[in-house]
Design an enzyme around this catalytic site. Structure first.
Site, PDB file in Angstrom:
ATOM      1  N   HIS A 213       0.884  -1.175   0.000  1.00 23.73           N
ATOM      2  CA  HIS A 213       0.000   0.000   0.000  1.00 23.73           C
ATOM      3  C   HIS A 213       0.924   1.229   0.000  1.00 23.73           C
ATOM      4  O   HIS A 213       2.041   1.146   0.520  1.00 23.73           O
ATOM      5  CB  HIS A 213      -0.820  -0.064   1.295  1.00 23.73           C
TER       6      HIS A 213
ATOM      7  N   ASP B  33       3.297  -4.356   7.822  1.00 26.39           N
ATOM      8  CA  ASP B  33       2.036  -3.634   7.692  1.00 26.39           C
ATOM      9  C   ASP B  33       0.907  -4.645   7.921  1.00 26.39           C
ATOM     10  O   ASP B  33       0.626  -5.491   7.073  1.00 26.39           O
ATOM     11  CB  ASP B  33       1.963  -3.020   6.283  1.00 26.39           C
TER      12      ASP B  33
ATOM     13  N   LYS C 282     -10.406  -0.607  10.787  1.00 26.96           N
ATOM     14  CA  LYS C 282     -10.620  -1.770   9.903  1.00 26.96           C
ATOM     15  C   LYS C 282     -10.969  -3.025  10.702  1.00 26.96           C
ATOM     16  O   LYS C 282     -11.129  -4.098  10.137  1.00 26.96           O
ATOM     17  CB  LYS C 282      -9.357  -2.032   9.075  1.00 26.96           C
TER      18      LYS C 282
HETATM   19  N1  PLP Z   1      -1.804  -0.715   4.541  1.00 28.71           N
HETATM   20  C1  PLP Z   1      -2.754  -1.484   4.009  1.00 28.71           C
HETATM   21  C2  PLP Z   1      -2.397  -2.863   3.543  1.00 28.71           C
HETATM   22  C3  PLP Z   1      -4.056  -1.008   3.890  1.00 28.71           C
HETATM   23  O1  PLP Z   1      -5.000  -1.765   3.346  1.00 28.71           O
HETATM   24  C4  PLP Z   1      -4.346   0.297   4.357  1.00 28.71           C
HETATM   25  C5  PLP Z   1      -5.690   0.873   4.224  1.00 28.71           C
HETATM   26  O2  PLP Z   1      -6.381   0.766   3.267  1.00 28.71           O
HETATM   27  C6  PLP Z   1      -3.318   1.047   4.928  1.00 28.71           C
HETATM   28  C7  PLP Z   1      -2.063   0.503   4.999  1.00 28.71           C
HETATM   29  C8  PLP Z   1      -3.551   2.425   5.438  1.00 28.71           C
HETATM   30  O3  PLP Z   1      -4.450   2.397   6.493  1.00 28.71           O
HETATM   31  P1  PLP Z   1      -4.950   3.760   7.141  1.00 28.71           P
HETATM   32  O4  PLP Z   1      -5.645   4.509   6.027  1.00 28.71           O
HETATM   33  O5  PLP Z   1      -5.886   3.350   8.218  1.00 28.71           O
HETATM   34  O6  PLP Z   1      -3.749   4.470   7.619  1.00 28.71           O
END
Ligand code: PLP
Length: 412
Positions: free
Chosen positions: A119, A196, A222
């Site tokens: 991500h 992550d 989430k």
């Molecule tokens: N990493 C992954 C794999 C994700 O799916 C997400 C959110 O969609 C994030 C990081 C970022 O999460 P946040 O927007 O809660 O910081």
């Protein structure tokens, strides 16, 4: 069935209040009434700032906030609450690690390894810090079945590797990475592993001690908790020496002025990483969400989602194979409940908008993983359906029927 999604649904007011098939759980989950009530109760019964007042309300708020650290520590198998730092979200957690390690411990020529399935949150902080410190960013690719290319990873790791930052579960492909194996590889060369866990922690048992990982980041929203609260787990040995990147109130024990200059004494763990007034109610809401998940059991959450994902993949394969292209492993043992796809050559936004007309909520676009889409040759992004414990089989059946209708409409 490992859990009863029908009785779980009863706890989620939104699912009763709105006519929706909610398949956008990878973006954020819905909240059970237990979490909503815990938040309401905090504001109605013991709202105060923590650690500051000597009055009873502040004591109660502090106790609940500190207890939330304990609940999280236990949930992910951390050795102590000192290893749990509350932040806003996964993004903030990963930025804190990247900057804290990068600013003080990375030098020219050092190497940071990430994967192409990251991500943006676990890619861009490392990209920026690598530029700042003149370190090298190395990006590991995939195999043809959408899994991490471990051979390439093994060939890339060297004595120069300082950090391996990897997602536990891809938010596009659903691929579950073997972080225990990667941790071993990292530690063999004295590197740190940062995981992550935004998609794994809400959906499967994650135990930092068993996995032997150094840092883990995840978001409350989430996993049935409120927005604005996230967690950075750090192994205590590292946190003791790591310098904070945020300075101010609460993270400091003493600030001494000798008439000319000041010197400072940092607070104990985890407080030295929690500068300023924290999201107290968020932490309380998250700990209630964890209590809820614990009652179901994370093994059961994972088993349910596995069987559910298998069912959805099978239905698409059997009935829509000629029109729907799915991205991600087919082996559900190594995949979470995330199904990304495209329908013929139609733009994913077109499909998502049509699904919405039938009250089906999915996400479309690059899902903050644009390089991954480019790597896979997917130019317009994808549609993503993502599942959770309150989704039921009938919703998948309806989804398949609606997709069939949409395809028929588009073909005409
Ligand atoms: N990493 C992954 C794999 C994700 O799916 C997400 C959110 O969609 C994030 C990081 C970022 O999460 P946040 O927007 O809660 O910081």
């Amino acid at each position: 069935m490992p859990l009863d999604p029908y009785s779980i649904r009863e706890d989620f007011p939104l699912l009763k209040n709105r006519k929706v098939i909610y398949f956008d759980n990878a973006a954020t989950s819905q909240k059970p009434r237990q979490v909503i009530e815990a938040i309401k109760n905090f504001y109605e019964q013991f709202n105060a700032n923590i650690h500051r007042g000597l009055h009873r309300l502040s004591e109660e708020a502090s106790e609940a906030y500190e207890n939330a650290h304990e609940v999280v520590a236990k949930f992910i198998g951390a050795k102590s609450y000192e290893e749990i730092i509350f932040v806003r979200n996964t993004t903030e957690a990963l930025n804190i690690v990247a900057y804290a390690i990068g600013l003080y411990d990375l030098n020219e020529g050092d190497e940071i390894i990430v994967t192409i399935m990251e991500h943006h949150s676990n890619l861009l902080p490392w990209y920026v810090i690598a530029k700042l410190r003149k370190a090298k960013l190395k990006i590991i690719g995939l195999t043809s079945d959408y899994k991490l290319n471990y051979e390439e990873l093994e060939n890339t790791i060297s004595e120069k590797t300082r950090v391996i930052a990897v997602t536990h579960m891809s938010n596009v492909l659903g691929t579950i990475n073997d972080v225990k194996r990667i941790a071993k590889l990292a530690h063999e060369v004295g590197a740190i592993i940062v995981v992550d866990g935004a998609q794994s922690v809400p959906h499967m048992p994650v135990n930092v001690s068993h996995l032997d990982i150094d840092f883990l980041a995840f978001s409350g929203h989430k996993m049935l908790g409120p927005t604005g609260i996230g967690v950075l787990y750090g192994r205590k040995d590292f946190l003791v020496d790591l310098k904070p990147i945020l300075y101010g109130g609460d993270m400091i024990k003493a600030v001494n002025f000798n008439g000319k200059s000041i010197n400072i004494k940092l607070n104990d763990l985890p407080w030295k990483f929690e500068a300023g007034s924290p999201n107290i109610v968020g932490a309380i809401g998250l700990s209630e969400a964890i209590n809820y998940l614990n009652k179901i059991g994370m093994e059961n959450v994972r088993a349910y989602e596995e069987s559910f994902t298998r069912y959805m993949l099978r239905r698409i394969d059997e009935e829509l194979k000629d029109y729907v292209n799915i991205y991600g492993p087919r082996d559900v043992n190594e995949k979470g409940g995330i199904i990304s796809f495209n329908v013929m050559n139609y733009h994913p936004h077109v499909i998502a908008t049509m699904l919405d007309k039938y009250n089906i909520a999915v996400r479309s676009g690059f899902h903050c993983a644009q390089p991954l889409h480019q790597y896979l040759g997917i130019t317009q992004g994808s549609v993503r359906a993502s599942l959770y414990i309150y989704n039921v089989r009938e919703e998948i059946d309806y989804f398949i029927e609606v997709l069939k209708k949409i395809i028929k409409e588009l073909k005409e």
